[in-house]
Scaffold this motif. Structure first.
Motif, PDB file in Angstrom:
ATOM      1  N   UNK A  59       0.815  -1.158   0.047  1.00 55.30           N
ATOM      2  CA  UNK A  59      -0.038   0.048   0.112  1.00 55.30           C
ATOM      3  C   UNK A  59       0.861   1.214  -0.080  1.00 55.30           C
ATOM      4  N   UNK A  60       0.529   2.192  -0.829  1.00 50.94           N
ATOM      5  CA  UNK A  60       1.422   3.485  -1.030  1.00 50.94           C
ATOM      6  C   UNK A  60       0.982   4.289   0.177  1.00 50.94           C
ATOM      7  N   UNK A  61       2.197   4.771   0.796  1.00 54.64           N
ATOM      8  CA  UNK A  61       2.051   5.813   1.758  1.00 54.64           C
ATOM      9  C   UNK A  61       2.757   7.050   1.197  1.00 54.64           C
ATOM     10  N   UNK A  62       2.091   8.004   0.801  1.00 56.40           N
ATOM     11  CA  UNK A  62       2.438   9.169   0.077  1.00 56.40           C
ATOM     12  C   UNK A  62       3.527   9.835   0.849  1.00 56.40           C
ATOM     13  N   UNK A  63       2.892  10.122   2.227  1.00 51.04           N
ATOM     14  CA  UNK A  63       3.649  11.057   3.045  1.00 51.04           C
ATOM     15  C   UNK A  63       5.158  10.467   3.284  1.00 51.04           C
ATOM     16  N   UNK A  64       5.379   9.090   3.341  1.00 50.57           N
ATOM     17  CA  UNK A  64       6.593   8.545   3.495  1.00 50.57           C
ATOM     18  C   UNK A  64       7.243   8.117   2.012  1.00 50.57           C
ATOM     19  N   UNK A  65       6.682   8.430   0.945  1.00 54.82           N
ATOM     20  CA  UNK A  65       7.208   8.026  -0.361  1.00 54.82           C
ATOM     21  C   UNK A  65       7.561   6.859  -0.246  1.00 54.82           C
ATOM     22  N   UNK A  66       6.870   5.756  -0.102  1.00 58.50           N
ATOM     23  CA  UNK A  66       6.921   4.475  -0.125  1.00 58.50           C
ATOM     24  C   UNK A  66       5.754   3.235  -0.052  1.00 58.50           C
ATOM     25  N   UNK A  67       6.022   2.224  -0.240  1.00 56.85           N
ATOM     26  CA  UNK A  67       5.062   1.241  -0.256  1.00 56.85           C
ATOM     27  C   UNK A  67       5.257   0.546   1.224  1.00 56.85           C
ATOM     28  N   UNK A  68       4.010   0.166   1.744  1.00 57.98           N
ATOM     29  CA  UNK A  68       4.101  -0.586   2.964  1.00 57.98           C
ATOM     30  C   UNK A  68       3.308  -1.793   2.804  1.00 57.98           C
ATOM     31  N   UNK A  69       3.925  -3.201   3.343  1.00 56.39           N
ATOM     32  CA  UNK A  69       3.247  -4.295   3.397  1.00 56.39           C
ATOM     33  C   UNK A  69       1.824  -4.240   3.689  1.00 56.39           C
ATOM     34  N   UNK A  70       1.186  -5.003   2.762  1.00 59.16           N
ATOM     35  CA  UNK A  70      -0.513  -5.113   3.034  1.00 59.16           C
ATOM     36  C   UNK A  70      -0.901  -6.600   3.267  1.00 59.16           C
ATOM     37  N   UNK A  71      -1.746  -6.890   2.971  1.00 62.39           N
ATOM     38  CA  UNK A  71      -2.102  -8.341   3.123  1.00 62.39           C
ATOM     39  C   UNK A  71      -1.588  -9.043   2.201  1.00 62.39           C
ATOM     40  N   UNK A  72      -1.174 -10.345   2.368  1.00 62.20           N
ATOM     41  CA  UNK A  72      -0.540 -11.375   1.499  1.00 62.20           C
ATOM     42  C   UNK A  72      -0.591 -12.711   1.915  1.00 62.20           C
ATOM     43  N   UNK A  73      -0.017 -13.518   0.962  1.00 68.40           N
ATOM     44  CA  UNK A  73       0.038 -15.052   1.309  1.00 68.40           C
ATOM     45  C   UNK A  73       1.184 -15.392   0.891  1.00 68.40           C
ATOM     46  N   UNK A  99       5.514 -16.268   2.596  1.00 68.94           N
ATOM     47  CA  UNK A  99       6.425 -16.042   3.577  1.00 68.94           C
ATOM     48  C   UNK A  99       6.547 -14.471   3.955  1.00 68.94           C
ATOM     49  N   UNK A 100       7.214 -14.524   5.292  1.00 67.50           N
ATOM     50  CA  UNK A 100       7.312 -12.930   5.553  1.00 67.50           C
ATOM     51  C   UNK A 100       7.933 -12.137   4.371  1.00 67.50           C
ATOM     52  N   UNK A 101       7.671 -10.923   4.638  1.00 64.66           N
ATOM     53  CA  UNK A 101       8.261 -10.007   3.295  1.00 64.66           C
ATOM     54  C   UNK A 101       8.985  -8.804   3.895  1.00 64.66           C
ATOM     55  N   UNK A 102       9.430  -8.160   2.736  1.00 65.85           N
ATOM     56  CA  UNK A 102       9.909  -6.883   3.212  1.00 65.85           C
ATOM     57  C   UNK A 102       8.748  -5.989   3.477  1.00 65.85           C
ATOM     58  N   UNK A 103       9.025  -5.051   4.580  1.00 63.24           N
ATOM     59  CA  UNK A 103       7.887  -4.465   4.983  1.00 63.24           C
ATOM     60  C   UNK A 103       7.901  -3.174   4.157  1.00 63.24           C
ATOM     61  N   UNK A 104       8.926  -2.267   3.895  1.00 63.99           N
ATOM     62  CA  UNK A 104       8.901  -1.056   3.305  1.00 63.99           C
ATOM     63  C   UNK A 104       9.594  -1.048   1.795  1.00 63.99           C
ATOM     64  N   UNK A 105       8.966  -0.436   0.914  1.00 60.40           N
ATOM     65  CA  UNK A 105       9.650  -0.414  -0.385  1.00 60.40           C
ATOM     66  C   UNK A 105       9.602   0.924  -0.947  1.00 60.40           C
ATOM     67  N   UNK A 106      10.744   1.698  -1.002  1.00 59.28           N
ATOM     68  CA  UNK A 106      11.002   3.221  -1.467  1.00 59.28           C
ATOM     69  C   UNK A 106      10.441   3.325  -2.836  1.00 59.28           C
ATOM     70  N   UNK A 107      10.058   4.299  -3.349  1.00 55.18           N
ATOM     71  CA  UNK A 107       9.642   4.788  -4.406  1.00 55.18           C
ATOM     72  C   UNK A 107      10.681   4.646  -5.632  1.00 55.18           C
ATOM     73  N   UNK A 108      10.541   3.702  -6.478  1.00 51.77           N
ATOM     74  CA  UNK A 108      11.518   3.581  -7.863  1.00 51.77           C
ATOM     75  C   UNK A 108      12.203   2.302  -7.441  1.00 51.77           C
ATOM     76  N   UNK A 109      12.117   1.757  -6.273  1.00 51.48           N
ATOM     77  CA  UNK A 109      13.001   0.805  -5.480  1.00 51.48           C
ATOM     78  C   UNK A 109      12.278  -0.659  -6.043  1.00 51.48           C
ATOM     79  N   UNK A 110      13.312  -1.504  -6.373  1.00 56.57           N
ATOM     80  CA  UNK A 110      12.831  -2.928  -6.931  1.00 56.57           C
ATOM     81  C   UNK A 110      11.364  -2.876  -7.956  1.00 56.57           C
ATOM     82  N   UNK A 111      11.090  -4.093  -8.075  1.00 53.00           N
ATOM     83  CA  UNK A 111      10.042  -4.226  -8.994  1.00 53.00           C
ATOM     84  C   UNK A 111       8.988  -3.476  -8.719  1.00 53.00           C
TER      85      UNK A 111
END
Length: 164
Positions: free
Chosen positions: A57-71, A73-85
């Protein structure tokens, strides 16, 4: 009540059925987390040869994606704008279908077993909402048909998120 559905093996027909299942589960729901949770569970039981299915889920004020619902293994919690796929999908506002993640510059390896990935941006109204992220241990797991139907799945999902 949701019942287990047996898919036919015809990719297009099965994706159509999957989208109808999403509609049935989301029709009267107004909670985003509940909708996304069921959507990730649906995709996880439908897709073969995947090791992670979920949402950031996009958090505009933090300029990053934050982990949401998933199925998966545990995953990266935060992904910055333009980082990774996932971050690239947000930056370009376009689906990223990566046949071999090890060839993708800046790939973030949350799960070392992942070899291919597809990420579809999600909007709520006209604003970025987040991404659907699906990983596979197989190289070149996702084809054009998968992309077309996963984009349709997200279009359907967006209608319910807009009403949530």
């Amino acid at each position: 009540m949701f019942q287990t559905v047996h898919y036919s093996g015809n990719k297009q027909k099965d994706y159509d059925l999957l989208i109808r299942q999403l509609q049935a589960l989301s029709e009267d729901e107004h909670d985003e987390i509940a909708i996304l949770s069921n959507a990730s569970a649906l995709l996880n039981q439908f897709l073969e040869n995947t090791n992670w299915v979920g949402f950031y889920i996009w958090k505009e004020e933090e300029n990053e994606l934050v982990l949401g619902p998933f199925q998966g293994l545990p995953a990266c919690i935060r992904i910055g704008y333009g980082k990774g796929v996932c971050g690239k999908a947000i930056e370009e506002n376009a689906t990223q279908r990566v046949a071999d993640v090890h060839q993708f510059p800046g790939h973030i390896a949350c799960d070392g077993a992942t070899n291919s990935e597809i990420v579809v941006p999600i909007k709520k109204g006209n604003k970025i909402f987040g991404v659907l992220d699906i990983d596979s241990p197989l190289t070149n797991r996702f084809d054009e048909t998968d992309q077309i139907y996963l984009e349709q799945f997200v279009e359907t999902l967006q209608r319910y998120l807009t009403n949530a």
